[in-house]
Design a protein around this motif. Structure first.
Motif, PDB file in Angstrom:
ATOM      1  N   ALA A 119      44.379  31.409  32.012  1.00 17.79           N
ATOM      2  CA  ALA A 119      44.003  32.905  31.693  1.00 17.79           C
ATOM      3  C   ALA A 119      44.052  33.512  33.077  1.00 17.79           C
ATOM      4  O   ALA A 119      44.416  34.640  33.163  1.00 17.79           O
ATOM      5  CB  ALA A 119      42.601  32.988  31.118  1.00 17.79           C
ATOM      6  N   PRO A 120      43.384  33.073  34.269  1.00 23.99           N
ATOM      7  CA  PRO A 120      43.505  33.947  35.409  1.00 23.99           C
ATOM      8  C   PRO A 120      44.590  33.824  36.032  1.00 23.99           C
ATOM      9  O   PRO A 120      45.093  34.977  36.709  1.00 23.99           O
ATOM     10  CB  PRO A 120      42.183  33.365  36.299  1.00 23.99           C
ATOM     11  N   LEU A 121      45.425  32.919  35.798  1.00 25.78           N
ATOM     12  CA  LEU A 121      46.741  33.004  36.429  1.00 25.78           C
ATOM     13  C   LEU A 121      47.701  33.991  35.633  1.00 25.78           C
ATOM     14  O   LEU A 121      48.332  34.712  35.970  1.00 25.78           O
ATOM     15  CB  LEU A 121      47.469  31.663  36.179  1.00 25.78           C
TER      16      LEU A 121
ATOM     17  N   ALA B 265      36.225  42.749  41.075  1.00 26.57           N
ATOM     18  CA  ALA B 265      35.004  41.908  41.515  1.00 26.57           C
ATOM     19  C   ALA B 265      34.484  41.126  40.481  1.00 26.57           C
ATOM     20  O   ALA B 265      33.996  40.076  40.660  1.00 26.57           O
ATOM     21  CB  ALA B 265      34.069  42.914  42.046  1.00 26.57           C
ATOM     22  N   LEU B 266      34.403  41.728  39.257  1.00 21.60           N
ATOM     23  CA  LEU B 266      33.884  41.079  38.131  1.00 21.60           C
ATOM     24  C   LEU B 266      34.877  39.971  37.377  1.00 21.60           C
ATOM     25  O   LEU B 266      34.285  39.073  37.103  1.00 21.60           O
ATOM     26  CB  LEU B 266      33.641  41.947  37.041  1.00 21.60           C
ATOM     27  N   ALA B 267      36.003  40.207  37.652  1.00 25.42           N
ATOM     28  CA  ALA B 267      37.060  39.098  36.922  1.00 25.42           C
ATOM     29  C   ALA B 267      36.737  37.647  36.963  1.00 25.42           C
ATOM     30  O   ALA B 267      36.809  36.786  36.264  1.00 25.42           O
ATOM     31  CB  ALA B 267      38.352  39.658  37.185  1.00 25.42           C
ATOM     32  N   PRO B 268      36.393  37.091  38.283  1.00 20.44           N
ATOM     33  CA  PRO B 268      36.100  35.730  38.568  1.00 20.44           C
ATOM     34  C   PRO B 268      34.821  35.400  37.698  1.00 20.44           C
ATOM     35  O   PRO B 268      34.887  33.899  37.609  1.00 20.44           O
ATOM     36  CB  PRO B 268      36.115  35.577  39.959  1.00 20.44           C
ATOM     37  N   PHE B 269      33.956  36.058  37.616  1.00 24.67           N
ATOM     38  CA  PHE B 269      32.803  35.598  36.727  1.00 24.67           C
ATOM     39  C   PHE B 269      33.003  35.636  35.328  1.00 24.67           C
ATOM     40  O   PHE B 269      31.953  35.127  34.534  1.00 24.67           O
ATOM     41  CB  PHE B 269      31.776  36.277  37.189  1.00 24.67           C
ATOM     42  N   LEU B 270      33.914  35.912  34.769  1.00 21.54           N
ATOM     43  CA  LEU B 270      34.051  36.096  33.379  1.00 21.54           C
ATOM     44  C   LEU B 270      34.707  34.764  32.620  1.00 21.54           C
ATOM     45  O   LEU B 270      35.863  34.375  33.052  1.00 21.54           O
ATOM     46  CB  LEU B 270      35.221  37.415  32.949  1.00 21.54           C
ATOM     47  N   PRO B 271      33.948  34.228  31.615  1.00 17.05           N
ATOM     48  CA  PRO B 271      34.642  32.968  31.165  1.00 17.05           C
ATOM     49  C   PRO B 271      35.933  33.347  30.258  1.00 17.05           C
ATOM     50  O   PRO B 271      36.165  34.376  29.880  1.00 17.05           O
ATOM     51  CB  PRO B 271      33.540  32.645  30.041  1.00 17.05           C
TER      52      PRO B 271
ATOM     53  N   SER C 196      40.569  47.235  32.825  1.00 18.19           N
ATOM     54  CA  SER C 196      42.032  47.029  33.213  1.00 18.19           C
ATOM     55  C   SER C 196      42.180  45.884  34.261  1.00 18.19           C
ATOM     56  O   SER C 196      42.760  44.754  33.953  1.00 18.19           O
ATOM     57  CB  SER C 196      42.852  48.264  33.497  1.00 18.19           C
ATOM     58  N   ALA C 197      41.381  46.089  35.311  1.00 18.12           N
ATOM     59  CA  ALA C 197      41.548  45.115  36.206  1.00 18.12           C
ATOM     60  C   ALA C 197      40.696  43.647  35.883  1.00 18.12           C
ATOM     61  O   ALA C 197      41.458  42.646  36.176  1.00 18.12           O
ATOM     62  CB  ALA C 197      40.665  45.778  37.423  1.00 18.12           C
ATOM     63  N   ALA C 198      39.800  43.792  35.045  1.00 15.28           N
ATOM     64  CA  ALA C 198      39.137  42.563  34.475  1.00 15.28           C
ATOM     65  C   ALA C 198      39.907  41.768  33.819  1.00 15.28           C
ATOM     66  O   ALA C 198      39.958  40.408  33.765  1.00 15.28           O
ATOM     67  CB  ALA C 198      37.751  42.712  34.243  1.00 15.28           C
TER      68      ALA C 198
ATOM     69  N   PHE D 135      44.331  38.919  43.289  1.00 13.73           N
ATOM     70  CA  PHE D 135      44.901  37.692  42.496  1.00 13.73           C
ATOM     71  C   PHE D 135      45.882  37.111  43.634  1.00 13.73           C
ATOM     72  O   PHE D 135      45.608  35.731  43.341  1.00 13.73           O
ATOM     73  CB  PHE D 135      45.426  38.083  41.173  1.00 13.73           C
ATOM     74  N   ALA D 136      46.622  37.521  44.339  1.00 11.58           N
ATOM     75  CA  ALA D 136      47.392  37.112  45.072  1.00 11.58           C
ATOM     76  C   ALA D 136      46.797  36.076  46.021  1.00 11.58           C
ATOM     77  O   ALA D 136      47.194  35.163  46.465  1.00 11.58           O
ATOM     78  CB  ALA D 136      48.403  37.838  45.498  1.00 11.58           C
ATOM     79  N   ALA D 137      45.913  36.912  46.609  1.00  8.89           N
ATOM     80  CA  ALA D 137      45.031  36.154  47.550  1.00  8.89           C
ATOM     81  C   ALA D 137      44.287  35.016  47.293  1.00  8.89           C
ATOM     82  O   ALA D 137      44.240  33.901  47.967  1.00  8.89           O
ATOM     83  CB  ALA D 137      44.017  37.244  48.307  1.00  8.89           C
ATOM     84  N   ALA D 138      43.911  34.921  45.964  1.00  9.88           N
ATOM     85  CA  ALA D 138      43.097  33.709  45.248  1.00  9.88           C
ATOM     86  C   ALA D 138      44.179  32.820  44.839  1.00  9.88           C
ATOM     87  O   ALA D 138      43.668  31.723  44.159  1.00  9.88           O
ATOM     88  CB  ALA D 138      42.502  34.136  44.254  1.00  9.88           C
ATOM     89  N   GLY D 139      45.543  32.958  45.088  1.00 13.25           N
ATOM     90  CA  GLY D 139      46.576  32.057  44.522  1.00 13.25           C
ATOM     91  C   GLY D 139      46.699  32.160  42.826  1.00 13.25           C
ATOM     92  O   GLY D 139      47.249  31.200  42.190  1.00 13.25           O
ATOM     93  N   GLN D 140      46.239  33.383  42.312  1.00 14.77           N
ATOM     94  CA  GLN D 140      46.523  33.445  40.889  1.00 14.77           C
ATOM     95  C   GLN D 140      47.736  34.300  40.491  1.00 14.77           C
ATOM     96  O   GLN D 140      47.437  35.256  39.444  1.00 14.77           O
ATOM     97  CB  GLN D 140      45.194  33.968  40.349  1.00 14.77           C
ATOM     98  N   VAL D 141      48.601  34.207  41.061  1.00 11.35           N
ATOM     99  CA  VAL D 141      50.073  34.792  40.851  1.00 11.35           C
ATOM    100  C   VAL D 141      51.281  33.942  40.915  1.00 11.35           C
ATOM    101  O   VAL D 141      51.502  33.358  42.017  1.00 11.35           O
ATOM    102  CB  VAL D 141      50.354  36.205  41.650  1.00 11.35           C
TER     103      VAL D 141
END
Length: 251
Positions: free
Chosen positions: A50-52, A99-105, A150-152, A194-200
Motif C-alpha cells: 500500500a505505501p509503495l 505527515a499523517l500517511a505513515p501512521f495510517l493502517p 490526496s497526500a495521505a 515517499f521517495a526519501a522513505a524508499g516508497q517509490v
C-alpha cells in the motif's frame, strides 16, 4: 517485472494522461489499484504494498501534472481566482496528509480510498448543479481536506477538487485546469517524502509516467472544446470498478 505487467502499466499510464488532461484528475485512482495488482503478483504483502503503491502514484501524478498544467495554461484553461482562493490551503493540507500517511493502517487507507472513489462516482453520475457564475467557493475546510486526503491516500488533488467544486456550484470547465495545478502542488512534497522513505518504485514510475506525460497535453487542449458528459459517465463507471476491486481486496 513481466512483459504483461509492463504493458498493463503503460496502458494505465496512457489512461492517467487522458483523464488528467481532460478532467484535471490525478492518476492515483488509476495508478494505485494497478500497482497493488502488480505488487501482489510479486508476492508483496498488502501492508508493504500500500505505501509503495501510494508513493509511486504520487511520483506519477507529479510528472503527469506538469505536462497537464502547462498545457492547460497554454490553452487558457487556468482560473487565477480559483488558484488564489484554494491553492495555499490545498498545499498546506497536502503537507498535513504527508505527515499523517505513515501512521495510517493499510486496511484503513484502502477502505477510505474505496469509499472516496465510490462517492466521487456517484457525484459524477448525478452531474454538477447549476453553476453560480464567477463566484469562487470560499472557506479553508474544503481545499485543506482535499489536500490532506490526496497526500495521505495517493489520490490526485484534482480527482477530489473537481467533484467538490461541482457540488459547491462551480462549473466543471473552471475546475479542470485548476485541478491539474492542485495535483502538482500536493504531489511535489508527497513524492519527495515517499521517495526519501524508499516508497517509490522507479521502474513502475517510468512505465506509468512516460505515456501519461505524452498523452496529457493533447487531452488538455481537447478539454477546452469537447463535451465532458460522456467522459464523466465513463470515468464514474471506472471509479465504481476501482472501488469494487479495492473493496474485494479487503475481504
Amino acid at each position: 517485472m513481466t512483459g504483461a505487467e509492463a504493458l498493463l502499466l503503460l496502458a494505465a499510464g496512457a489512461a492517467i494522461g487522458a483523464v488528467g488532461g481532460l478532467l484535471g484528475i490525478g492518476g492515483g485512482v488509476i495508478a494505485v489499484p494497478v500497482l497493488l495488482e502488480v505488487l501482489a503478483a510479486r508476492g508483496m504483502a498488502p501492508a508493504a504494498a500500500a505505501p509503495l503503491a501510494i508513493g509511486t502514484a504520487q511520483a506519477v501524478i507529479l510528472l503527469s501534472s506538469v505536462s497537464a498544467a502547462l498545457a492547460h495554461h497554454r490553452a487558457g484553461g487556468i482560473d487565477p481566482a480559483l488558484l488564489r482562493a484554494w491553492l495555499p490551503a490545498v498545499a498546506l493540507g497536502g503537507l498535513a496528509g504527508l505527515a499523517l500517511a505513515p501512521f495510517l493502517p493499510a486496511a484503513l487507507s484502502l477502505s477510505v480510498f474505496a469509499a472516496i472513489a465510490l462517492a466521487l462516482a456517484v457525484s459524477l453520475l448525478r452531474g454538477p448543479p447549476e453553476g453560480r457564475g464567477d463566484a469562487v467557493p470560499r472557506g479553508l475546510l474544503p481545499p485543506s481536506a482535499i489536500g490532506l486526503l490526496s497526500a495521505a491516500l495517493g489520490v490526485g488533488a484534482g480527482t477530489l477538487s473537481g467533484p467538490v467544486l461541482g457540488l459547491l456550484g462551480l462549473p466543471l470547465s473552471r475546475a479542470v485546469g485548476a485541478g491539474a495545478v492542485f495535483n502538482l502542488a500536493v504531489a511535489l512534497p508527497a513524492a519527495l517524502g515517499f521517495a526519501a522513505a524508499g516508497q517509490v518504485d522507479g521502474i513502475a514510475t517510468a512505465l506509468l509516467a512516460l505515456p501519461a506525460m505524452a498523452a496529457a497535453p493533447g487531452f488538455a487542449r481537447l478539454a477546452t472544446r469537447l463535451p465532458v458528459a460522456r467522459l464523466r459517465l465513463v470515468f464514474a463507471l471506472c471509479l465504481m470498478a476501482i472501488a469494487l476491486r479495492v473493496g474485494l481486496r479487503l475481504l
